[in-house]
Motif scaffolding. Structure first.
Motif, PDB file in Angstrom:
ATOM      1  N   TRP A   8       0.822  -1.221   0.000  1.00 36.47           N
ATOM      2  CA  TRP A   8       0.000   0.000   0.000  1.00 36.47           C
ATOM      3  C   TRP A   8       0.851   1.263   0.000  1.00 36.47           C
ATOM      4  O   TRP A   8       0.345   2.352   0.188  1.00 36.47           O
ATOM      5  CB  TRP A   8      -0.910   0.007   1.231  1.00 36.47           C
ATOM      6  CG  TRP A   8      -1.845  -1.134   1.192  1.00 36.47           C
ATOM      7  CD1 TRP A   8      -1.690  -2.343   1.809  1.00 36.47           C
ATOM      8  CD2 TRP A   8      -3.066  -1.228   0.480  1.00 36.47           C
ATOM      9  NE1 TRP A   8      -2.735  -3.166   1.519  1.00 36.47           N
ATOM     10  CE2 TRP A   8      -3.601  -2.503   0.702  1.00 36.47           C
ATOM     11  CE3 TRP A   8      -3.764  -0.342  -0.345  1.00 36.47           C
ATOM     12  CZ2 TRP A   8      -4.791  -2.921   0.137  1.00 36.47           C
ATOM     13  CZ3 TRP A   8      -4.951  -0.760  -0.895  1.00 36.47           C
ATOM     14  CH2 TRP A   8      -5.453  -2.045  -0.653  1.00 36.47           C
ATOM     15  N   ARG A   9       2.167   1.124  -0.163  1.00 36.70           N
ATOM     16  CA  ARG A   9       3.042   2.277   0.028  1.00 36.70           C
ATOM     17  C   ARG A   9       4.217   2.221  -0.943  1.00 36.70           C
ATOM     18  O   ARG A   9       4.401   1.240  -1.644  1.00 36.70           O
ATOM     19  CB  ARG A   9       3.537   2.298   1.458  1.00 36.70           C
ATOM     20  CG  ARG A   9       4.292   1.056   1.859  1.00 36.70           C
ATOM     21  CD  ARG A   9       4.436   0.944   3.368  1.00 36.70           C
ATOM     22  NE  ARG A   9       4.663  -0.405   3.808  1.00 36.70           N
ATOM     23  CZ  ARG A   9       3.771  -1.350   3.928  1.00 36.70           C
ATOM     24  NH1 ARG A   9       2.529  -1.139   3.610  1.00 36.70           N
ATOM     25  NH2 ARG A   9       4.080  -2.552   4.355  1.00 36.70           N
ATOM     26  N   GLY A  44      -2.728   0.641  -3.442  1.00 34.69           N
ATOM     27  CA  GLY A  44      -2.221   1.734  -2.620  1.00 34.69           C
ATOM     28  C   GLY A  44      -2.090   3.005  -3.434  1.00 34.69           C
ATOM     29  O   GLY A  44      -2.502   3.076  -4.591  1.00 34.69           O
ATOM     30  N   ALA A  46       1.108   5.263  -3.639  1.00 31.25           N
ATOM     31  CA  ALA A  46       2.458   5.697  -3.289  1.00 31.25           C
ATOM     32  C   ALA A  46       2.701   7.137  -3.727  1.00 31.25           C
ATOM     33  O   ALA A  46       3.367   7.889  -3.029  1.00 31.25           O
ATOM     34  CB  ALA A  46       3.494   4.756  -3.907  1.00 31.25           C
ATOM     35  N   LYS A  49       1.481   9.511  -1.102  1.00 36.84           N
ATOM     36  CA  LYS A  49       2.325   9.449   0.094  1.00 36.84           C
ATOM     37  C   LYS A  49       3.664  10.146  -0.154  1.00 36.84           C
ATOM     38  O   LYS A  49       4.176  10.860   0.713  1.00 36.84           O
ATOM     39  CB  LYS A  49       2.525   7.999   0.514  1.00 36.84           C
ATOM     40  CG  LYS A  49       1.250   7.385   1.071  1.00 36.84           C
ATOM     41  CD  LYS A  49       1.435   5.930   1.421  1.00 36.84           C
ATOM     42  CE  LYS A  49       0.188   5.398   2.088  1.00 36.84           C
ATOM     43  NZ  LYS A  49      -0.543   4.449   1.342  1.00 36.84           N
TER      44      LYS A  49
END
Length: 97
Positions: A8-9, A44, A46, A49
Motif C-alpha cells: 500500500w506504500r 495503494g 504511493a 504518500k
C-alpha cells in the motif's frame, strides 16, 4: 520522485530516501511524485504518500501525484501510458517555469 507500489506504500528504498531528503530539507526545490501500479480495484497510492513527504520536507509541489499503469509486477507500461507520462512531464516542465 516515483515508486512502484509495494503493498500500500512506496518501496522501502524510497521511504528511506524520503527520510534522508526530509532530514536535509527541500526548501526551494520544485517536486512532483508518481507511482506505477497494476490496474486493480484495490491498490495503494504511493504517489500521494510521496507528495506528502516531499511537501513535509519543504518542497514546492508543482503537480499532483500521477499513477501510471503497468502489466505485471515487472512491467512494461500498458499501451498509452508512455505518452501519458510524456504529457505529464511536459506539464511539469511548464509549471516549473
Amino acid at each position: 520522485m516515483g515508486s512502484p507500489i509495494n503493498g500500500w506504500r512506496p518501496t522501502p528504498a524510497i521511504v528511506r530516501a524520503l527520510g534522508d531528503l526530509a532530514a536535509r530539507g527541500l526548501a526551494g526545490v520544485k517536486a512532483a511524485a508518481f507511482d506505477t501500479r497494476l490496474k486493480l480495484f484495490i491498490h495503494g497510492d504511493a504517489g500521494r504518500k510521496i507528495t506528502r513527504a516531499l511537501e513535509g520536507a519543504g518542497a514546492s509541489i508543482i503537480g499532483g501525484p500521477m499513477a501510471f499503469y503497468v502489466k505485471g509486477t515487472e512491467g512494461p507500461l500498458l499501451t498509452g501510458e508512455e505518452s501519458r507520462a510524456a504529457k505529464w512531464a511536459d506539464d511539469l516542465a511548464d509549471a516549473a517555469k
